[in-house]
Each structure stands twice: as structure tokens, then as C-alpha cells.
Design an enzyme around this catalytic site. Structure first.
Site, PDB file in Angstrom:
ATOM      1  N   PHE A  74       1.380  -2.925   4.498  1.00 37.57           N
ATOM      2  CA  PHE A  74       1.492  -4.330   5.339  1.00 37.57           C
ATOM      3  C   PHE A  74       3.075  -4.460   5.097  1.00 37.57           C
ATOM      4  O   PHE A  74       3.613  -4.249   4.108  1.00 37.57           O
ATOM      5  CB  PHE A  74       0.829  -5.442   4.553  1.00 37.57           C
TER       6      PHE A  74
ATOM      7  N   LYS B 208      -9.458   7.875   0.836  1.00 36.52           N
ATOM      8  CA  LYS B 208      -9.734   6.454   0.781  1.00 36.52           C
ATOM      9  C   LYS B 208     -11.431   6.424   0.766  1.00 36.52           C
ATOM     10  O   LYS B 208     -11.994   5.305   0.468  1.00 36.52           O
ATOM     11  CB  LYS B 208      -9.157   5.697   1.409  1.00 36.52           C
TER      12      LYS B 208
ATOM     13  N   HIS C 210      -9.393   1.946  -1.519  1.00 41.54           N
ATOM     14  CA  HIS C 210      -7.963   1.828  -1.358  1.00 41.54           C
ATOM     15  C   HIS C 210      -7.491   1.071  -2.683  1.00 41.54           C
ATOM     16  O   HIS C 210      -7.635  -0.159  -2.835  1.00 41.54           O
ATOM     17  CB  HIS C 210      -7.655   0.644  -0.043  1.00 41.54           C
TER      18      HIS C 210
ATOM     19  N   HIS D   5      -3.363   7.925   5.589  1.00 37.19           N
ATOM     20  CA  HIS D   5      -3.326   6.641   5.083  1.00 37.19           C
ATOM     21  C   HIS D   5      -4.860   6.189   5.291  1.00 37.19           C
ATOM     22  O   HIS D   5      -5.431   5.715   4.266  1.00 37.19           O
ATOM     23  CB  HIS D   5      -2.500   5.814   5.855  1.00 37.19           C
TER      24      HIS D   5
ATOM     25  N   CYS E 275       0.608  -1.443   0.139  1.00 33.09           N
ATOM     26  CA  CYS E 275      -0.014  -0.061   0.063  1.00 33.09           C
ATOM     27  C   CYS E 275       0.778   1.162   0.007  1.00 33.09           C
ATOM     28  O   CYS E 275       0.233   2.503   0.016  1.00 33.09           O
ATOM     29  CB  CYS E 275      -0.882  -0.088   1.225  1.00 33.09           C
TER      30      CYS E 275
ATOM     31  N   GLU F 205      -2.580   5.496  13.316  1.00 37.39           N
ATOM     32  CA  GLU F 205      -2.242   6.595  12.575  1.00 37.39           C
ATOM     33  C   GLU F 205      -2.260   7.895  13.200  1.00 37.39           C
ATOM     34  O   GLU F 205      -1.676   8.942  13.294  1.00 37.39           O
ATOM     35  CB  GLU F 205      -2.805   6.766  11.056  1.00 37.39           C
TER      36      GLU F 205
END
Lengths: 89, 404
Positions: free
Chosen positions: B392, B328, B333, B296, B164, B307
């Protein structure tokens, strides 16, 4: 139905899978233990779900229990319900 | 050594809003979510109910040359279309200067649509042979190669993959390439076309997908919603851009990268904060300079709370006064393209002096107590902005932009 596992058998199956996954003594796993208490990480938990689904040939509901905070008993209940739903077709 | 300064002189996008940055930004500005019921031949066999997909009426094939089309996986089609728009906007004859221009493109997975199709033939249908172009469609570097081939770019060209964070890492590398003198101009961004049956099932199994919609920072958030698309930027050394009288959209002031070295999925506030701090340092900005953060903000329980802590760790008391939104919530995403779509949003926000909202917000979460601009965007004074991507694997990359 005689071939449907009873609650005790489901608990024993799940507990043994958890014990193997978390590398802990089977005897320490109680129905009221949470996966988090036992030391099952979130990633291990989703793998555990997969293993249980494969073992019983069931699919857990979409927004299943929160396997980080719920207890082993709650997991047993979800399996019991899924098996009952499966038996009804 | 004095750092070369880098500016953005072109951008292009393909997104769930269609082809072009304009429709993307218009949608985000209006707070209009492009998340809709999943359209897929195998939709009945997956849990996932919603996604942010390209509109049905977009005919990408019509935008490509006929000779090229058989070579292109869907992810390469996206990035070529986006690069055409970016190159048109920058006004530079990139082919003429191709020796000093490269392309670094981020993708999380690459040509998975082609891979899935051919795997189905082989394993599912017992086909004897694979399509002969399977390798060149599937290889992860194909999107970067096609951008290079389309525009005649003969500088540094490669793909960056960090799930990502792929697009942000790609942009950071393109920035470094110009700063180092390896190139004067770089095309960069990210692309992803990840809505294959195999990947939908794989995401299902991870149990991080929301079945209703994406609600970042909302107490009742239930996970992420997958998207797809691409965005491409023309980065240019500032003096190069000025010398030719180019329209400068923004300065790409800096980038910060870090790794958690922790869990493969669980995010770390400290790791994320480190990348934010490094982006500020690299851009020679202070927390007080930041007027907007494109988060994010995946909408998972873990990301949004972590976050929030990361932003507070990195920006201290300034964090409270900065609008932090997750677009998003609207474009979904797009994994390896996410940072690129969000950079397009951030540059547009900077130029419009307008913060796009966090859509689908319903319930405040004490663990996400920033100014997340729920549901309705608003004008704001933005001199500089940050865009976060945390992947990830614990890989973090943050971009900093400033007004032109």
C-alpha cells in the site's frame, strides 16, 4: 414505522453523500448509475460505505455488494434491507 | 568498481508453523495451510473469521532472557527469536565482529500490541497512567535495536517501514550496506505482530479481508488473510563467508525497488514491473535464468491480476514457463514480515529444488494465467529466483537470489 426512511429518502441521502464525495452535480446521479461511472474511486467507495453505516447505524453484510460495479439502486436496497433487519432487532 | 557479492549464511523464522525455518518450510512444501479460525479475545466483535497465527503452544517468553522480556513488544519477541536461530546457523561469532555488523529490520507497524494494550487502559478503562515501558516497547525501531543488543551488533542498525514491502526493503538496504563497505555482515529481515483488536477492526473496515481463506490467483478469491511472524537472515560478503568456511545457503544476487507514484491502495502493473526489471538488472540476471517467483499474491482481486500483468511486462515470453506461487495462501499475509517469510521460502525452494504450491486454489482466472502450481508443490530446476513485495502506498521491492 414512520421514522424508518423510505426508499426515496434513502436514495436522496446516498446520492447527496456520493455527490459530495465525487464532487459532482447531485442531479446527474441516477438509481442505475454505477459508482464507477460516477467516478467514485475504490477508496472513496469504502469511505462512502463507512459514512452510510455511521449515518444509519447499520452494518453492511460481510460480502456486501461490489461497490465498484453495482448501481446506486443496489446500494439503496442494501441499506433498506439492513434497516429492516435492524428494525426487527 | 567491482560489486561485492553477498551471500546468505543463516536464517531463522517464527511463523504460524512455530519456531524455526524447518517447520515453516515443511508446511509450505507440503502445501499445508496454517490459516485457521481467528483466536482472539475480541473475535466475536470483528468480521474477520480466519488468520494465520503462531501456534497456541509456542511460548516465546521461554526463548527470551528474563531481564529482556519486559522490554519486548510481541513483534520484538518474534524478531529476537528468529535472529537467534539465524545467528546459530551462520556459525560466526557475531559479537566478536560486532563493529562490522549491523541490523536492518522491516516492520509495517511495529509495537502495536503494546500500543493497543495501553490505549485500552487509557481510553477504555480510564487508567491514570501508562506503563512506563510503553515508549520503548512501541517505538518502530525497537525490533532492530533488540537484534543489535542481543547479538552485540554495532554497525548500521535501523528499522525500515514500507507496509507490506518492509522486509524486502530492509533486505535491500542490508545488501546495500555490505556492498557499500559500511558493514561486512548484516542481520536483516522483517517482523510483524499485527493482530490487535484495533487493527483487526481497521482491516475489517477496508473490506479486503477474505472470510473463508486466502486463494491467490483463484477466480473466487475474496481477499487477503492476515498472518504474523518474523524471519531474519545473516547476509555476508562472499569472500568473508568463504574465508571462514561458512556454509552458504544462497547468494542474495540483487534487489529492485520502485514506487507507483499513483494510488494509495490500487496497485500499478507498470510500477511493479519496474521493480522486477530493476532486480534482474541489479542481480545481472536474465528473465531466462529465473526458475521460480515467490509472488506477492495477496489474494485480493486487484493484486493478483495486476501482479500477473507486471510479471508478464517484466519477463515477457519467459513468464509463461516460470512457476509463480503465493505462499501467503499458507502462512497468511504477515505485512512487514511477509517478504522475510517468503525469502525463507525462496531460499529453501532453491536448496531443495522444489517449488511450494499456491494453496486453496479452486477456479482458474483468465486474468491470472501464469503457472501458479495449484495446491501441490513440485520439483523444479531453480538456479535463480525472485520474490515480489508490493505495498500500500505504491512501494515495490523485489529480491533476487541465486544458487550458492
Amino acid at each position: 414505522m414512520s421514522d424508518t426512511p423510505d426508499e426515496k429518502a434513502i436514495f436522496e441521502e446516498i446520492a447527496s453523500q456520493i455527490a459530495a464525495k465525487a464532487k459532482i452535480d447531485l442531479a446527474t446521479i441516477q438509481p442505475e448509475s454505477t459508482l464507477k461511472d460516477i467516478g467514485v474511486s475504490s477508496l472513496d467507495a469504502i469511505e462512502l460505505l463507512f459514512d452510510i453505516e455511521e449515518h444509519y447505524g447499520i452494518t453492511f453484510p460481510d460480502q456486501g455488494p461490489n461497490f465498484g460495479s453495482d448501481t446506486v439502486q443496489q446500494l439503496v436496497d442494501v441499506v433498506k434491507d439492513a434497516l429492516a433487519a435492524k428494525a426487527q432487532g | 568498481m567491482i560489486k561485492r557479492r553477498i551471500v546468505i549464511t543463516g536464517m531463522g523464522a517464527v511463523s504460524p508453523y512455530g519456531v524455526g525455518v524447518a517447520p515453516l518450510w515443511q508446511g509450505l512444501r507440503e502445501g499445508r495451510s496454517a490459516i485457521a479460525p481467528l483466536r482472539h479475545p475480541e473475535a466475536a466483535r470483528v468480521r474477520m473469521k480466519v488468520a494465520a497465527q503462531l501456534p497456541e503452544d509456542v511460548d516465546l517468553a521461554a526463548l527470551m532472557s528474563e531481564s529482556m522480556l519486559p522490554l519486548l513488544d510481541r513483534c520484538s519477541q518474534f524478531v529476537v527469536a528468529a535472529s537467534n536461530e539465524a545467528v546459530r546457523q551462520c556459525g560466526l561469532d557475531v559479537r566478536a565482529e560486532g563493529d562490522r555488523i549491523g541490523a536492518i529490520i522491516g516492520t509495517g507497524i511495529g509495537g502495536v500490541t503494546s500500543h493497543d494494550e495501553q490505549s485500552k487502559r487509557l481510553y477504555g478503562e480510564g487508567a491514570e497512567r501508562m506503563h512506563p515501558l510503553t515508549i520503548v516497547r512501541t517505538m518502530a525501531n525497537a525490533p532492530a535495536s533488540h537484534v543489535s543488543m542481543t547479538h552485540g551488533l554495532r554497525g548500521p542498525v535501523f528499522t525500515v517501514s514500507s507496509a507490506c514491502a518492509s522486509a524486502n526493503h530492509a533486505v535491500a538496504q542490508a545488501l546495500a550496506a555490505i556492498r557499500s563497505g559500511a558493514a561486512d555482515v548484516m542481520l536483516t529481515g522483517g517482523t510483524e505482530a499485527c493482530l490487535t483488536f484495533g487493527l483487526l477492526k481497521a482491516w475489517d473496515a477496508m473490506r479486503v479481508i477474505a472470510d473463508d481463506t486466502c486463494r491467490p490467483f483463484s477466480a473466487n478469491r475474496r481477499g487477503l488473510v492476515l498472518g504474523e511472524g518474523a524471519a531474519v537472515f545473516v547476509l555476508e560478503e562472499m569472500e568473508h563467508a568463504k574465508a571462514r568456511g561458512a556454509t552458504i545457503l544462497a547468494e542474495l544476487a540483487g534487489a529492485g525497488m520502485s514506487a507507483d507514484a499513483g494510488d494509495i491502495v490500487a496497485p500499478s502493473a507498470e510500477g511493479a514491473a519496474l521493480s522486477i526489471t530493476r532486480a534482474l538488472q541489479d542481480a545481472e540476471l536474465e528473465a531466462a535464468d529465473i526458475g521460480y517467483i515467490n509472488a506477492h499474491g495477496t489474494g485480493t482481486l486487484a493484486n493478483d491480476a495486476t501482479e500477473t500483468r507486471a510479471i508478464r511486462l517484466a519477463l515477457g515470453t519467459h513468464a509463461q514457463g516460470i512457476p509463480v506461487t503465493s505462499t501467503k495462501s499458507m502462512h497468511g499475509h504477515a505485512l512487514g514480515a511477509a517478504g522475510a517469510l517468503e525469502l525463507a521460502a525462496m531460499v529453501s525452494a532453491l536448496n531443495d529444488q522444489f517449488v511450494p504450491p499456491t494453496a486453496n486454489f479452486e477456479q482458474a482466472d483468465p486474468a491470472c494465467d501464469l503457472d501458479i502450481v495449484p495446491n501441490t508443490g513440485r520439483p523444479a530446476k531453480i538456479r535463480a529466483a525472485l520474490s515480489n513485495s508490493f505495498a500500500f502506498g505504491g512501494l515495490n521491492a523485489v529480491l533476487a537470489v541465486g544458487q550458492a
